[in-house]
Design a protein around this motif. Structure first.
Motif, mmCIF file in Angstrom:
data_model
loop_
_atom_site.group_PDB
_atom_site.id
_atom_site.type_symbol
_atom_site.label_atom_id
_atom_site.label_comp_id
_atom_site.label_asym_id
_atom_site.label_seq_id
_atom_site.Cartn_x
_atom_site.Cartn_y
_atom_site.Cartn_z
ATOM 1 N N GLN A 151 35.736 27.530 36.293
ATOM 2 C CA GLN A 151 34.706 28.567 36.354
ATOM 3 C C GLN A 151 34.278 29.056 34.975
ATOM 4 O OE1 GLN A 151 37.427 30.638 39.370
ATOM 5 N NE2 GLN A 151 35.432 31.503 39.831
ATOM 6 N N SER A 154 36.950 33.821 31.589
ATOM 7 C CA SER A 154 36.957 35.084 32.320
ATOM 8 C C SER A 154 36.744 36.242 31.361
ATOM 9 C CB SER A 154 38.298 35.269 33.032
ATOM 10 O OG SER A 154 39.326 35.564 32.090
ATOM 11 N N GLU A 155 36.582 37.430 31.938
ATOM 12 C CA GLU A 155 36.678 38.650 31.144
ATOM 13 C C GLU A 155 38.141 38.870 30.761
ATOM 14 O OE1 GLU A 155 34.811 42.155 32.702
ATOM 15 O OE2 GLU A 155 33.399 40.954 33.881
ATOM 16 N N THR A 202 44.798 42.002 36.025
ATOM 17 C CA THR A 202 43.554 41.656 36.699
ATOM 18 C C THR A 202 42.596 41.004 35.716
ATOM 19 O OG1 THR A 202 43.797 43.519 38.229
ATOM 20 C CG2 THR A 202 41.608 42.516 38.056
ATOM 21 N N PRO A 204 38.954 40.245 35.843
ATOM 22 C CA PRO A 204 37.891 40.666 36.766
ATOM 23 C C PRO A 204 37.108 39.489 37.356
ATOM 24 C CG PRO A 204 37.942 42.096 34.846
ATOM 25 C CD PRO A 204 38.906 40.982 34.565
ATOM 26 N N GLU A 205 36.901 39.600 38.666
ATOM 27 C CA GLU A 205 36.145 38.624 39.453
ATOM 28 C C GLU A 205 36.809 37.255 39.493
ATOM 29 O OE1 GLU A 205 32.059 38.512 38.280
ATOM 30 O OE2 GLU A 205 31.785 40.671 38.538
ATOM 31 N N ARG A 206 38.054 37.174 39.027
ATOM 32 C CA ARG A 206 38.749 35.889 39.054
ATOM 33 C C ARG A 206 40.075 35.961 39.803
ATOM 34 N NH1 ARG A 206 36.997 32.446 34.818
ATOM 35 N NH2 ARG A 206 38.656 30.990 35.372
ATOM 36 N N GLU A 208 43.933 38.388 40.510
ATOM 37 C CA GLU A 208 44.847 39.516 40.335
ATOM 38 C C GLU A 208 46.266 39.001 40.525
ATOM 39 O OE1 GLU A 208 44.229 43.567 42.272
ATOM 40 O OE2 GLU A 208 45.908 42.740 43.454
ATOM 41 N N ARG A 263 43.026 35.814 44.767
ATOM 42 C CA ARG A 263 41.721 35.596 44.160
ATOM 43 C C ARG A 263 40.810 36.774 44.436
ATOM 44 N NH1 ARG A 263 43.944 30.994 45.550
ATOM 45 N NH2 ARG A 263 43.742 29.161 44.219
ATOM 46 N N LEU A 264 39.936 37.047 43.506
ATOM 47 C CA LEU A 264 39.006 38.179 43.632
ATOM 48 C C LEU A 264 37.582 37.660 43.918
ATOM 49 C CD1 LEU A 264 40.255 40.368 40.674
ATOM 50 C CD2 LEU A 264 40.886 40.526 43.085
#
Length: 264
Positions: A151, A154-155, A202, A204-206, A208, A263-264
């Motif tokens: 992907q 990530s952040e 975390t 984010p959006e990936r 936790e 997964r988030l």
């Protein structure tokens, strides 16, 4: 030779020749651990963190450990050598390591890994062969601050935890013995969690990931750009001197930790 465990799209790589550390933890093709011979996630035993000036006592006997992080001794000895593979299947593996020089007492450390599709459970035991001794055990994972993978990047990771106290850190990086209200980071600090360790990372959006353990201490280290460390352990830094847990031939030290993700 490295050992590989798989469960669903989770994959663990263990390197018994290099301190029986987790060399990799991949979820859906994304690596969570910093790569390199010194990194991944390594076991800490028979002590965790720094031991002041490498000195500790066992009753009336005083011992000197090598100062591998001058002026202190750090993170134990078992991360430095080869372990013996005891058993392996698709989702679990166990390994052993004999204690000896430069540790002054004979004994054995056992480490067990158990993988499911959404969690990795780590167990470690420290046994005395004949003479009792103080000991600690724990793990030192290097979680990547930024994940890369299919992907893309990530952040940066966010840490979330609630501690009952923080061990005040002196200029020598050792706890002073005072417990204080937890301070904001960056940290190279030990926190007390009397109900058990629980720290959530975390991306984010990936993803936790929660590090949990019945142990009451965790060291958080986030002063490096590449990674953050969340280290559940059986006692605080310098605990051989300030919080000794005696291991006897009939009473081993046992510790367990779980890395659980969603997964988030």
């Amino acid at each position: 030779m490295q050992t590989r465990l798989t469960a669903g799209d989770a994959e663990v790589t263990i390197d018994p020749e290099n301190g029986c550390r987790l060399a990799g933890l991949r979820i859906g093709g994304t690596e969570l651990l910093r790569q390199g011979a010194k990194y991944g996630s390594f076991p800490m035993a028979p002590w965790c963190g720094r031991t002041a000036h490498g000195e500790f006592r066992n009753g009336g006997d005083k011992h000197q450990l090598p100062l591998n992080s001058p002026p202190h001794a750090i993170h134990g000895t078992v991360r430095d050598g080869a372990w013996r593979t005891a058993a392996v299947d698709e989702r679990s593996a166990s390994f052993t390591c004999e204690l000896g020089d430069p540790w002054p007492y004979a004994g054995r450390v056992t480490q067990v890994f158990e993988l499911t599709e959404d969690a990795l459970t780590l167990r470690m035991g420290v046994e005395a062969a004949d003479v009792s001794f103080p000991a600690q055990a724990g793990w030192h994972p290097w979680f990547l601050r930024v994940l890369d993978g299919p992907q893309g990047a990530s952040e940066p990771v966010r840490l979330d935890f609630t501690a009952a106290w923080q061990e005040e850190r002196g200029d020598d990086h050792l706890p002073t013995g005072r417990r204080i209200e937890p301070l904001p980071g960056p940290w190279d600090d030990c926190f007390g969690m009397p109900d058990g360790v629980s720290v959530t990372l975390t991306w984010p959006e990936r993803l936790e990931l929660t590090v949990s353990s019945r142990a009451e201490w965790v060291v958080i280290y986030d002063e490096q750009e590449a990674a953050v460390c969340v280290e559940p352990q059986s006692g605080p830094p310098n605990g051989l001197n300030t919080h000794p847990r005696l291991v006897t031939p009939i009473d081993p030290l046992e510790i367990e930790a779980t890395f659980a993700w969603r997964r988030l």
